[in-house]
Design a protein around this motif. Structure first.
Motif, PDB file in Angstrom:
ATOM      1  N   THR A 119      43.447  58.825  47.482  1.00  0.00           N
ATOM      2  CA  THR A 119      42.151  59.477  47.337  1.00  0.00           C
ATOM      3  C   THR A 119      41.268  58.593  46.457  1.00  0.00           C
ATOM      4  O   THR A 119      41.772  57.705  45.753  1.00  0.00           O
ATOM      5  CB  THR A 119      42.291  60.860  46.671  1.00  0.00           C
ATOM      6  OG1 THR A 119      42.766  60.673  45.320  1.00  0.00           O
ATOM      7  CG2 THR A 119      43.257  61.757  47.444  1.00  0.00           C
ATOM      8  N   ALA A 120      39.969  58.834  46.471  1.00  0.00           N
ATOM      9  CA  ALA A 120      39.072  58.037  45.624  1.00  0.00           C
ATOM     10  C   ALA A 120      39.442  58.196  44.151  1.00  0.00           C
ATOM     11  O   ALA A 120      39.505  57.206  43.408  1.00  0.00           O
ATOM     12  CB  ALA A 120      37.621  58.450  45.863  1.00  0.00           C
ATOM     13  N   ALA A 121      39.711  59.428  43.728  1.00  0.00           N
ATOM     14  CA  ALA A 121      40.097  59.665  42.334  1.00  0.00           C
ATOM     15  C   ALA A 121      41.455  59.022  42.028  1.00  0.00           C
ATOM     16  O   ALA A 121      41.656  58.456  40.949  1.00  0.00           O
ATOM     17  CB  ALA A 121      40.149  61.163  42.047  1.00  0.00           C
ATOM     18  N   GLY A 122      42.372  59.102  42.969  1.00  0.00           N
ATOM     19  CA  GLY A 122      43.687  58.492  42.780  1.00  0.00           C
ATOM     20  C   GLY A 122      43.601  56.980  42.685  1.00  0.00           C
ATOM     21  O   GLY A 122      44.276  56.358  41.862  1.00  0.00           O
ATOM     22  N   ASP A 123      42.769  56.368  43.519  1.00  0.00           N
ATOM     23  CA  ASP A 123      42.597  54.914  43.475  1.00  0.00           C
ATOM     24  C   ASP A 123      41.960  54.477  42.154  1.00  0.00           C
ATOM     25  O   ASP A 123      42.348  53.459  41.572  1.00  0.00           O
ATOM     26  CB  ASP A 123      41.754  54.437  44.654  1.00  0.00           C
ATOM     27  CG  ASP A 123      42.487  54.557  45.983  1.00  0.00           C
ATOM     28  OD1 ASP A 123      43.692  54.895  45.987  1.00  0.00           O
ATOM     29  OD2 ASP A 123      41.840  54.316  47.032  1.00  0.00           O
ATOM     30  N   ALA A 124      40.991  55.264  41.663  1.00  0.00           N
ATOM     31  CA  ALA A 124      40.361  54.956  40.377  1.00  0.00           C
ATOM     32  C   ALA A 124      41.380  55.105  39.236  1.00  0.00           C
ATOM     33  O   ALA A 124      41.415  54.272  38.316  1.00  0.00           O
ATOM     34  CB  ALA A 124      39.157  55.860  40.142  1.00  0.00           C
ATOM     35  N   ALA A 125      42.192  56.142  39.315  1.00  0.00           N
ATOM     36  CA  ALA A 125      43.225  56.350  38.290  1.00  0.00           C
ATOM     37  C   ALA A 125      44.215  55.188  38.296  1.00  0.00           C
ATOM     38  O   ALA A 125      44.637  54.711  37.241  1.00  0.00           O
ATOM     39  CB  ALA A 125      43.947  57.675  38.527  1.00  0.00           C
ATOM     40  N   TRP A 126      44.567  54.717  39.483  1.00  0.00           N
ATOM     41  CA  TRP A 126      45.498  53.594  39.600  1.00  0.00           C
ATOM     42  C   TRP A 126      44.904  52.326  39.010  1.00  0.00           C
ATOM     43  O   TRP A 126      45.573  51.587  38.284  1.00  0.00           O
ATOM     44  CB  TRP A 126      45.898  53.401  41.057  1.00  0.00           C
ATOM     45  CG  TRP A 126      46.726  52.175  41.309  1.00  0.00           C
ATOM     46  CD1 TRP A 126      46.416  51.145  42.146  1.00  0.00           C
ATOM     47  CD2 TRP A 126      48.008  51.849  40.751  1.00  0.00           C
ATOM     48  NE1 TRP A 126      47.415  50.195  42.132  1.00  0.00           N
ATOM     49  CE2 TRP A 126      48.404  50.609  41.282  1.00  0.00           C
ATOM     50  CE3 TRP A 126      48.850  52.478  39.847  1.00  0.00           C
ATOM     51  CZ2 TRP A 126      49.604  49.986  40.943  1.00  0.00           C
ATOM     52  CZ3 TRP A 126      50.058  51.863  39.505  1.00  0.00           C
ATOM     53  CH2 TRP A 126      50.416  50.636  40.054  1.00  0.00           C
ATOM     54  N   ALA A 127      43.633  52.053  39.293  1.00  0.00           N
ATOM     55  CA  ALA A 127      42.989  50.841  38.766  1.00  0.00           C
ATOM     56  C   ALA A 127      42.975  50.866  37.235  1.00  0.00           C
ATOM     57  O   ALA A 127      43.282  49.861  36.585  1.00  0.00           O
ATOM     58  CB  ALA A 127      41.570  50.718  39.313  1.00  0.00           C
TER      59      ALA A 127
END
Length: 157
Positions: A119-127
């Motif tokens: 998800t967009a939020a998940g990808d941001a959290a991963w970065a």
């Protein structure tokens, strides 16, 4: 040095060095490899790693080395030996392997656990996780290495 001290101090140096190697390997190439994967894949892989990290091999090494480091410093102090390197070694290891782990890396792992890869939020959290977790993990590696060096100095004195 007493017989117990001659066993514990080198064991503390080796334990601290081993954990420095584990943490250093993660910062040096594991996290970089995970970061090269698509975000959802990298995050999911790290979530799986975090589950397996809570099992006995790593936990026994992490807390076993802490116990040996404290015992080694204690035997040096009790035996009237050069306490500064041993106490510094135990403090550096405990600060890196225990304090930084509990205060920084574990909370970041919890944040990643709650993230939804892909998800967009998940990808941001991963970065963010990649950047911040790796930085703190490198601090762990450096402090554990400092502990190993300090115990080595204590061993040769």
């Amino acid at each position: 040095m007493s017989g117990l001290t001659t066993v514990l101090v080198p064991a503390a140096a080796l334990g601290s060095a081993a954990l420095a190697g584990v943490f250093g390997a993660f910062s040096g190439f594991v996290m970089r490899g995970l970061g090269d994967l698509p975000p959802a894949t990298g995050a999911a892989a790290m979530q799986a790693v975090n589950v397996t990290a809570l099992r006995p091999p790593l936990m026994a090494a992490l807390f076993g080395a802490a116990a040996v480091d404290v015992a080694a410093a204690g035997t040096v102090v009790a035996g009237g030996g050069p306490a500064a390197p041993a106490v510094t070694g135990a403090a550096a290891y405990l600060a890196g392997a225990v304090l930084v782990t509990a205060a920084a890396n574990v909370p970041l792992n919890e944040q990643l656990r709650r993230a939804a890869p892909g998800t967009a939020a998940g990808d941001a959290a991963w970065a963010r996780y990649l950047r911040v977790w790796t930085r703190w993990n490198t601090v762990r590696a450096v402090l554990c290495l400092a502990g190993a060096v300090s115990f080595t100095v204590a061993a040769v004195r």
